[in-house]
Scaffold this motif. Sequence first.
Motif, PDB file in Angstrom:
ATOM      1  N   GLN A 146      17.320   8.162  15.306  1.00 26.27           N
ATOM      2  CA  GLN A 146      15.904   8.262  14.997  1.00 26.27           C
ATOM      3  C   GLN A 146      15.356   9.640  15.384  1.00 26.27           C
ATOM      4  O   GLN A 146      14.632  10.283  14.620  1.00 26.27           O
ATOM      5  N   CYS A 147      15.731  10.114  16.573  1.00 27.89           N
ATOM      6  CA  CYS A 147      15.274  11.428  17.019  1.00 27.89           C
ATOM      7  C   CYS A 147      15.816  12.537  16.120  1.00 27.89           C
ATOM      8  O   CYS A 147      15.108  13.506  15.798  1.00 27.89           O
ATOM      9  N   LEU A 148      17.081  12.395  15.679  1.00 29.38           N
ATOM     10  CA  LEU A 148      17.664  13.386  14.775  1.00 29.38           C
ATOM     11  C   LEU A 148      16.884  13.414  13.461  1.00 29.38           C
ATOM     12  O   LEU A 148      16.610  14.490  12.914  1.00 29.38           O
ATOM     13  N   ARG A 149      16.545  12.248  12.961  1.00 30.46           N
ATOM     14  CA  ARG A 149      15.750  12.178  11.728  1.00 30.46           C
ATOM     15  C   ARG A 149      14.447  12.958  11.879  1.00 30.46           C
ATOM     16  O   ARG A 149      14.083  13.773  11.015  1.00 30.46           O
ATOM     17  N   GLU A 150      13.735  12.699  12.973  1.00 25.53           N
ATOM     18  CA  GLU A 150      12.462  13.369  13.203  1.00 25.53           C
ATOM     19  C   GLU A 150      12.653  14.878  13.348  1.00 25.53           C
ATOM     20  O   GLU A 150      11.874  15.681  12.796  1.00 25.53           O
ATOM     21  N   ALA A 151      13.693  15.280  14.090  1.00 26.86           N
ATOM     22  CA  ALA A 151      13.927  16.704  14.324  1.00 26.86           C
ATOM     23  C   ALA A 151      14.233  17.429  13.019  1.00 26.86           C
ATOM     24  O   ALA A 151      13.740  18.554  12.786  1.00 26.86           O
ATOM     25  N   LEU A 152      15.053  16.819  12.172  1.00 26.67           N
ATOM     26  CA  LEU A 152      15.389  17.458  10.898  1.00 26.67           C
ATOM     27  C   LEU A 152      14.156  17.597  10.013  1.00 26.67           C
ATOM     28  O   LEU A 152      14.000  18.603   9.303  1.00 26.67           O
ATOM     29  N   GLN A 153      13.279  16.607  10.055  1.00 21.30           N
ATOM     30  CA  GLN A 153      12.072  16.707   9.248  1.00 21.30           C
ATOM     31  C   GLN A 153      11.139  17.810   9.771  1.00 21.30           C
ATOM     32  O   GLN A 153      10.519  18.527   8.984  1.00 21.30           O
ATOM     33  N   LYS A 201      12.753  21.032   8.708  1.00 14.51           N
ATOM     34  CA  LYS A 201      12.574  21.229   7.275  1.00 14.51           C
ATOM     35  C   LYS A 201      11.164  21.718   6.965  1.00 14.51           C
ATOM     36  O   LYS A 201      10.965  22.607   6.123  1.00 14.51           O
ATOM     37  N   SER A 202      10.173  21.162   7.645  1.00 13.36           N
ATOM     38  CA  SER A 202       8.794  21.576   7.401  1.00 13.36           C
ATOM     39  C   SER A 202       8.561  23.038   7.783  1.00 13.36           C
ATOM     40  O   SER A 202       7.664  23.687   7.248  1.00 13.36           O
ATOM     41  N   ALA A 203       9.411  23.553   8.695  1.00 12.04           N
ATOM     42  CA  ALA A 203       9.303  24.955   9.108  1.00 12.04           C
ATOM     43  C   ALA A 203      10.148  25.879   8.246  1.00 12.04           C
ATOM     44  O   ALA A 203      10.168  27.095   8.469  1.00 12.04           O
ATOM     45  N   GLY A 204      10.892  25.295   7.286  1.00  8.90           N
ATOM     46  CA  GLY A 204      11.674  26.099   6.358  1.00  8.90           C
ATOM     47  C   GLY A 204      13.149  26.207   6.674  1.00  8.90           C
ATOM     48  O   GLY A 204      13.881  26.922   5.981  1.00  8.90           O
ATOM     49  N   LEU A 205      13.630  25.505   7.703  1.00  8.04           N
ATOM     50  CA  LEU A 205      15.054  25.563   8.041  1.00  8.04           C
ATOM     51  C   LEU A 205      15.854  24.697   7.071  1.00  8.04           C
ATOM     52  O   LEU A 205      15.399  23.640   6.636  1.00  8.04           O
ATOM     53  N   SER A 206      17.071  25.130   6.754  1.00  5.97           N
ATOM     54  CA  SER A 206      17.938  24.341   5.885  1.00  5.97           C
ATOM     55  C   SER A 206      18.675  23.285   6.697  1.00  5.97           C
ATOM     56  O   SER A 206      18.903  23.444   7.906  1.00  5.97           O
ATOM     57  N   ASP A 244      13.211  13.594   1.772  1.00  4.60           N
ATOM     58  CA  ASP A 244      11.855  13.073   1.718  1.00  4.60           C
ATOM     59  C   ASP A 244      10.844  14.098   2.181  1.00  4.60           C
ATOM     60  O   ASP A 244      11.174  15.080   2.850  1.00  4.60           O
ATOM     61  N   SER A 245       9.595  13.825   1.887  1.00  2.00           N
ATOM     62  CA  SER A 245       8.516  14.630   2.442  1.00  2.00           C
ATOM     63  C   SER A 245       8.415  14.326   3.931  1.00  2.00           C
ATOM     64  O   SER A 245       8.899  13.294   4.393  1.00  2.00           O
ATOM     65  N   PRO A 246       7.781  15.223   4.707  1.00  2.00           N
ATOM     66  CA  PRO A 246       7.691  14.968   6.146  1.00  2.00           C
ATOM     67  C   PRO A 246       7.110  13.595   6.439  1.00  2.00           C
ATOM     68  O   PRO A 246       6.205  13.116   5.762  1.00  2.00           O
ATOM     69  N   MET A 247       7.657  12.974   7.447  1.00  2.00           N
ATOM     70  CA  MET A 247       7.287  11.635   7.843  1.00  2.00           C
ATOM     71  C   MET A 247       5.820  11.563   8.225  1.00  2.00           C
ATOM     72  O   MET A 247       5.279  12.453   8.850  1.00  2.00           O
ATOM     73  N   ASP A 248       5.165  10.471   7.807  1.00  2.00           N
ATOM     74  CA  ASP A 248       3.791  10.321   8.216  1.00  2.00           C
ATOM     75  C   ASP A 248       3.728   9.592   9.553  1.00  2.00           C
ATOM     76  O   ASP A 248       4.716   9.113  10.062  1.00  2.00           O
TER      77      ASP A 248
END
Length: 303
Positions: A189-196, A199-204, A294-298
């Motif tokens: 779960q934490c990995l999911r949040e971190a990747l999002q 991603k929102s900051a532009g990292l691949s 997906d788009s960033p988590m709400d």
Amino acid sequence: MAEQKESSMNNSIGIIGLGKMGTAIAERLSGQGFQIEAWTRRGVDAGWALECGVTGHNSLATIVECADIILLSLSDDQAVSSVLDGLLETNLEGLLIVDCSTVNPAIHTAFAARIDAAGAQLLDAPISGWPIMVTQGKAGIYIGGQASDVDRFLPVAGAMSNRIHYVGPLGHGMAAKIVNNMMLASYWQCLREALQVGKSAGLSGDKMLEILTGSPAANGVLALKVPVILGESTPPSFTVSGIVSDLAMFNDVAMSAGIDAPALGAALKSFMRHEETGAGEEDFVSMVAAALKDSPMDSKDVL
């Protein structure tokens, strides 16, 4: 304590339940020289049994007659309760029953007195790992029950695992697995949040996972799962639906104990939402892979 069955049967192991994990257990133990007796509600495939040197049975009564130790590998609380009720209708004298399923530990304590009165013994020994790890002899096993019964089971456990933990009385094996797997669920779960966030900051995704797999943030599984997280389609080591079932039970146990477990709740919610997209039979880390698409988590995704 009841007498054990005849020593000539000590290498005869019954396996009840032939899903992915039960099949892996049967194949591993057969390959290690044990005589395997098997039963499953849908019937044992004759071709598979012949290939693996397994003897299939049509009833619980006949498998009880042939086995010294019986392992359960079943899907949920209801299946375990049903099979234990069925076993109690047979002659269990001298039998050791070892439940390797992932179920609420209350199931085992609820049946303990009846099984003891029938002259048998019960251990809970859930397996930590995937079926492929069982076939390789590398899965973990957490065992709860009386020490003398654990000693009787150890030769079998040692053929399946190089990580065996005796953790205490009956029910403690499952409690130990819950502790271990709650940590793992929270990790994904934490990995999911971190990747999002990345991603929102532009990292691949490639760059983030390159950083994480070489850092203290990595666990022993992350590097193995990078291809799946990056979108590669591979046979699942454990399915999304499987982890949803397990986490729902863990959450019930936490709630019953009055424990607030928001990290577990967030993980359960994420896996459930991913399952609802039709991904139930995909590898469990496809939940994390979806974070890169997906788009960033709400805010509703985090409790």
